[in-house]
Structures are given as structure tokens and as C-alpha cells.
Motif scaffolding. Structure first.
Motif, short mmCIF file in Angstrom:
data_model
loop_
_atom_site.label_atom_id
_atom_site.label_comp_id
_atom_site.label_asym_id
_atom_site.label_seq_id
_atom_site.Cartn_x
_atom_site.Cartn_y
_atom_site.Cartn_z
N GLY A 111 74.08 10.13 34.50
CA GLY A 111 74.04 10.51 35.90
C GLY A 111 75.29 11.18 36.43
O GLY A 111 75.40 11.45 37.63
N THR A 112 76.22 11.52 35.56
CA THR A 112 77.43 12.21 36.00
C THR A 112 77.28 13.72 35.72
O THR A 112 76.38 14.14 34.99
N PRO A 113 78.17 14.52 36.29
CA PRO A 113 78.11 15.98 36.04
C PRO A 113 78.29 16.34 34.57
O PRO A 113 77.89 17.43 34.15
N ILE A 114 78.86 15.44 33.80
CA ILE A 114 79.03 15.75 32.38
C ILE A 114 77.69 15.97 31.71
O ILE A 114 77.56 16.74 30.78
N ALA A 115 76.67 15.29 32.24
CA ALA A 115 75.34 15.39 31.64
C ALA A 115 74.61 16.66 32.06
O ALA A 115 73.46 16.86 31.70
N GLU A 116 75.26 17.53 32.81
CA GLU A 116 74.64 18.79 33.22
C GLU A 116 75.12 19.93 32.31
O GLU A 116 76.28 19.95 31.91
N PRO A 117 74.23 20.87 32.04
CA PRO A 117 74.61 21.96 31.11
C PRO A 117 75.44 23.04 31.78
O PRO A 117 75.22 24.22 31.56
N ALA A 118 76.39 22.67 32.59
CA ALA A 118 77.26 23.66 33.21
C ALA A 118 78.69 23.34 32.85
O ALA A 118 79.01 22.23 32.41
N ASP A 119 79.54 24.31 33.02
CA ASP A 119 80.94 24.05 32.79
C ASP A 119 81.47 23.15 33.89
O ASP A 119 81.04 23.22 35.04
N ILE A 120 82.39 22.29 33.54
CA ILE A 120 82.99 21.41 34.54
C ILE A 120 84.37 21.97 34.84
O ILE A 120 85.22 22.01 33.94
N PRO A 121 84.59 22.40 36.10
CA PRO A 121 85.80 23.18 36.40
C PRO A 121 87.08 22.54 35.89
O PRO A 121 87.87 23.19 35.21
N GLN A 122 87.28 21.30 36.22
CA GLN A 122 88.56 20.71 35.84
C GLN A 122 88.56 20.20 34.40
O GLN A 122 89.57 19.71 33.92
N GLY A 123 87.45 20.33 33.72
CA GLY A 123 87.38 19.87 32.34
C GLY A 123 86.80 18.47 32.27
O GLY A 123 86.96 17.65 33.17
N VAL A 124 86.11 18.20 31.19
CA VAL A 124 85.44 16.92 31.03
C VAL A 124 86.46 15.78 30.93
O VAL A 124 86.28 14.71 31.48
N ILE A 125 87.56 16.09 30.25
CA ILE A 125 88.58 15.06 30.04
C ILE A 125 89.09 14.55 31.39
O ILE A 125 89.17 13.34 31.63
N ALA A 126 89.43 15.52 32.26
CA ALA A 126 89.98 15.13 33.56
C ALA A 126 88.92 14.38 34.38
O ALA A 126 89.22 13.43 35.09
N TYR A 127 87.66 14.82 34.25
CA TYR A 127 86.62 14.15 35.01
C TYR A 127 86.46 12.70 34.55
O TYR A 127 86.37 11.78 35.37
N LEU A 128 86.44 12.52 33.24
CA LEU A 128 86.32 11.17 32.70
C LEU A 128 87.51 10.32 33.16
O LEU A 128 87.35 9.14 33.48
#
Lengths: 254, 254
Positions: free
Chosen positions: A164-181
Motif C-alpha cells: 500500500g505504499t508508493p513503492i508498490a507503484e510502477p512509477a519512479d519515486i522522486p526522492q528514491g526508494v531508500i529515502a522513502y523507506l
DNA sequence: GAGTGGTCTAGACCACGTC
DNA sequence: ACGTGGTCTAGACCACTCA
């Protein structure tokens, strides 16, 4: 003569190799056709092909049906593995570290991302500390440099962690997955990289457009947040266009 | 069928590969002879050989003249690159880090060392920041695990730096070369590793006893003492028996 | 000596690229 | 249409291993 006793196809390969490495056949040169080499060396076509195959396997030449053999152009980029997870750099740049690495080398990076939920493969499950039938979220990246396929990077996350997080979406995550996690409380504090090389299987050969015979450098990175593995990333890089770099600041490990 | 349209030798390789990876042909199994496979698949010997060659290139089987093809035993050791220069570990153990790494995995390491003074190759000279005609001291190591050739490690030092020291002797240095250099005021504080993979050349094939087709992992480590490069070490490891590991304690690099 | 892989020949037809 | 590499055949002899 030691060369006189070696097999014909080895001698043929050595002759052509010498012309390539000496610069007589610079990158881009078209080699004589197989049938021409047959006459030149009084050998059958199978023997000539054995010799050429050797040079293909060494990454010196490439074969193309209908077009002939050409001397490969060397074009190697550096992928700086030790700094690629640097939080500060990424956040300030707003792009992922690989993109930044490539841009700093004056090239144009791009990537295709696809996301899926899969049953974890045994080795991935083991690295993530998951049970045998666990689900993982998979983010597959096919990376391009100047519109040429360059490498693949597949990241695996425990599904329970990212549901249910943006990581599960097929788009780039602006700040990067690492930072989001990290913002979710899973800041990765330790990375374990296993590096090896394999010969490409047929799928990789076509996806990355590598000649059979050119090895793939494979880095498997496991990211830990407080001793818990939260991510496994498998990066496959054809060695004819990549170098993996680790900058180790000193003997601070133990 | 997609397989029906692929070349015969590819199908043959796929058939055998399936039997190997599924466990029907466990490591050590002797494959049917080439001539037997010819009959079995109604193919000529050249075609059968093309297919088998593929599996050799993938590192799945090994060929031996007069003996046949056998399924390769997988036997991979981990070489922990990030901690291999750790001063404390080395000094306390009294052996070099590779020896310790292998012993911790329950194996018996040994090495042959030879020392020479050579004109620096261009790429080595560049990494060491030396002029084109500089001399370097070369320490070549051929490393064995359980008396089997395992990897090569060639270290290059600026000759001016080590002239007349024990490093220039072809013996093992108890506390390790790194520690000795440090005691001379050249403590290495930073390491830069470039990792790539190559196909072995004929000399490496015989020295390391690798089948042609198995890639070599090549790590080039440059060691710096106060921003001055004092050592370049080139390690070549057959990937069928080595994994290179980096343990990165966190995002402390920049 | 029998059986194995290693090398090599002299053809054949197909698939692909270029002109 | 032509030349290129890709696949494939059906032989041959040599070098090596093992019983």
C-alpha cells in the motif's frame, strides 16, 4: 616454435588478436569474411569459425548475421557502488544515484520500471530472512544509457513491509526508494554486496543486447535496517560496458 | 512450440541443462558420450559439440579428453573484500587476511609468492601516479585452497618506496605487507576497488586451471596513504569458485 | 586396445543485411 | 540479387585415459 604446434584455430585467433590489440585493426574495423579467411589460412570454414568464436568470447569482436565481424568499440562506464546509497547526495539531487553517476560522466540515463508481486525465489527469501512461501514486491528496472540497454536492476522487498505504499507503484519515486523507506522508519544502515560474474542466459542476451561470450557482472546487495534485511537488489551489468567501483574510506570495518 | 524453432544444438543444451539443474544429473555425474548423444538426438557430432560447449561456457559441465563430460561440483568460497585490509585483524592473527578468510571457512589455504622488478604497465603506472618508464616492485601470488589453484593476486609497489625493504624479498611477511608499510610511515587510509570480469586468456586458463568459458572476476585495488597511491593489487578469481563480498557499514562515504 | 574428447575437412542450406 | 554469418551433416585422424 610453440605456435606451430598449437591448433590451427588457435593460431588463427592469435593472428587476428595481434592485429586488433596492436591497433592495425582499430575499433569499428570490419574483419575479412569467414570465407575469405578460409582461403587466406587454407582452412575449412568450421575451423575459421572456431577461431573467430574465441575472439567473440574474449569480447574483442562482434558478429552480425549478414554484416560480418567488426572490432568492438570499448565504451566503459563506472558504477560507483560504495556511494550509490548516500542519502545526502540523493536527497539533494532528487534523482537516484545511478542516474547521477551516469550524468556525471556526460551521458544520458533513462530507465523502464515495472512492479510485480511474486513468490520469493529461494535465494532471495533466504537473504531477506523470509519463509519459503513468502511474497515479495519486485521492482524491475531496465536501464539505458544514451538509449542503449545497459544493465538490469531488480529489487526485492518483503511484501508485508511495502504493502500500500508508493513503492508498490510502477512509477519512479522522486526522492528514491531508500529515502522513502527511511521515512517509514526503515533506514538502511548496512549493506552487504556479493559480487560474481556469470555467462548470460538467452533471456539476458536479448534484454541487454550482449554478445554470447561476454560475461555479466552480478552484484547482489542486501540492505539492512537495524539488522533486519529489508531489500535485496540484483544488478546485472555486461562487463564490456561497465566497471563496478568501491571506494573504501579506510579500515573502519570489522 | 518456441523450442521447436530454436536450433538443434540449443535444444540439446536445454535438455541437458534441465537434467542438471533439476538434480537428475547431480554433480560428478558422467554425461553420455558425444557419439551417444549423436544417436540419441539424431544429430551430427559437430552439432552435439556445439550444445555441450554451451554448457561448458555456462560452467555447468567440464570436458576432459579421454574421460568424457562430467557435471561440475559447485564449491564457492567467499572472499570478504571490505574487511581484508583490516589492520587489527591482521596484526592479531599474524597472517594475511585472505588466509584467515579461507581458514574460517574450514579450508586449507597456501600460496606461492614470487617477486620481481618490472617496468610498470601503462594502466598500473597511471593508477600509481607514476611516469611512463617507472619501475615497480611486483609481488605475484598464486593462491591455493586445499592444494587446488584458486586465484592470483599481483601487487605493484612504486620501486622507490620499497627498495631494500623486506617487501622486496620473495618470502611471506609475517605481519603482512600492509602493516609493514604502515610501520614505514605509509599507512593506507583509503582503498579504491574497480571490479570487472573478463574471459581468461590462455595463460590464465592453465595457471588457474579454469575451463575456457568460465569468467574471471578481476578486482583492481588501489591503496592510498595520505592521498598518495602506494599499491595496486590485481586479483583474478574464477567465478566458478569465488564470490567477492563487500560489507558496507552504512552511508558514510561521499 | 577400446573409448573418449580435440581438431579438421568439404560440402549444404537457411536467415539476415545491404545494395 | 548477392554476400554475410548461422546451422548442420558425415565423415576423418589425432591425443588422451583407463582397464
Amino acid at each position: 616454435m610453440t605456435t606451430a604446434s598449437s591448433p590451427l584455430y588457435v593460431q588463427l585467433a592469435a593472428t587476428l588478436r595481434a592485429k586488433i590489440t596492436s591497433g592495425e585493426f582499430p575499433p569499428g574495423t570490419k574483419l575479412p569474411s569467414e570465407r575469405a579467411l578460409c582461403e587466406e589460412h587454407s582452412a575449412s570454414r568450421n575451423t575459421v569459425r572456431l577461431g573467430l568464436q574465441r575472439l567473440v568470447a574474449e569480447g574483442l569482436i562482434v558478429a552480425s548475421q549478414g554484416r560480418g565481424y567488426t572490432v568492438r568499440r570499448q565504451d566503459v562506464l563506472v558504477y560507483n557502488a560504495s556511494r550509490s546509497e548516500d542519502h545526502d547526495r540523493r536527497v539533494s539531487a532528487g534523482v537516484d544515484a545511478w542516474v547521477q553517476d551516469i550524468e556525471e560522466q556526460g551521458r544520458t540515463p533513462s530507465q523502464k520500471i515495472s512492479v510485480s508481486i511474486e513468490r520469493a525465489q529461494p535465494d532471495i527469501a533466504e537473504r531477506l530472512g523470509l519463509g519459503p512461501n513468502s511474497n515479495v514486491l519486485v521492482r524491475r528496472r531496465l536501464r539505458f544509457v544514451d538509449d542503449q540497454a545497459w544493465s538490469t536492476e531488480d529489487s526485492y522487498y518483503p511484501y508485508d513491509l511495502v504493502r500500500g505504499t508508493p513503492i508498490a507503484e510502477p512509477a519512479d519515486i522522486p526522492q528514491g526508494v531508500i529515502a522513502y523507506l527511511a521515512s517509514m522508519g526503515h533506514a538502511q544502515t548496512r549493506y552487504l554486496d556479493d559480487v560474481t560474474a556469470v555467462m548470460p542466459n538467452p533471456a539476458q542476451t536479448s534484454e541487454l543486447n550482449v554478445e554470447p561470450g561476454v560475461p555479466l557482472l552480478v552484484r547482489t546487495r542486501t540492505g539492512y535496517a537495524d539488522e533486519r534485511p529489508v531489500r535485496v537488489t540484483v544488478t546485472a551489468m555486461p562487463t564490456d560496458r561497465n566497471v563496478l567501483r568501491y571506494d573504501l574510506g579506510g579500515p573502519q570495518h570489522g
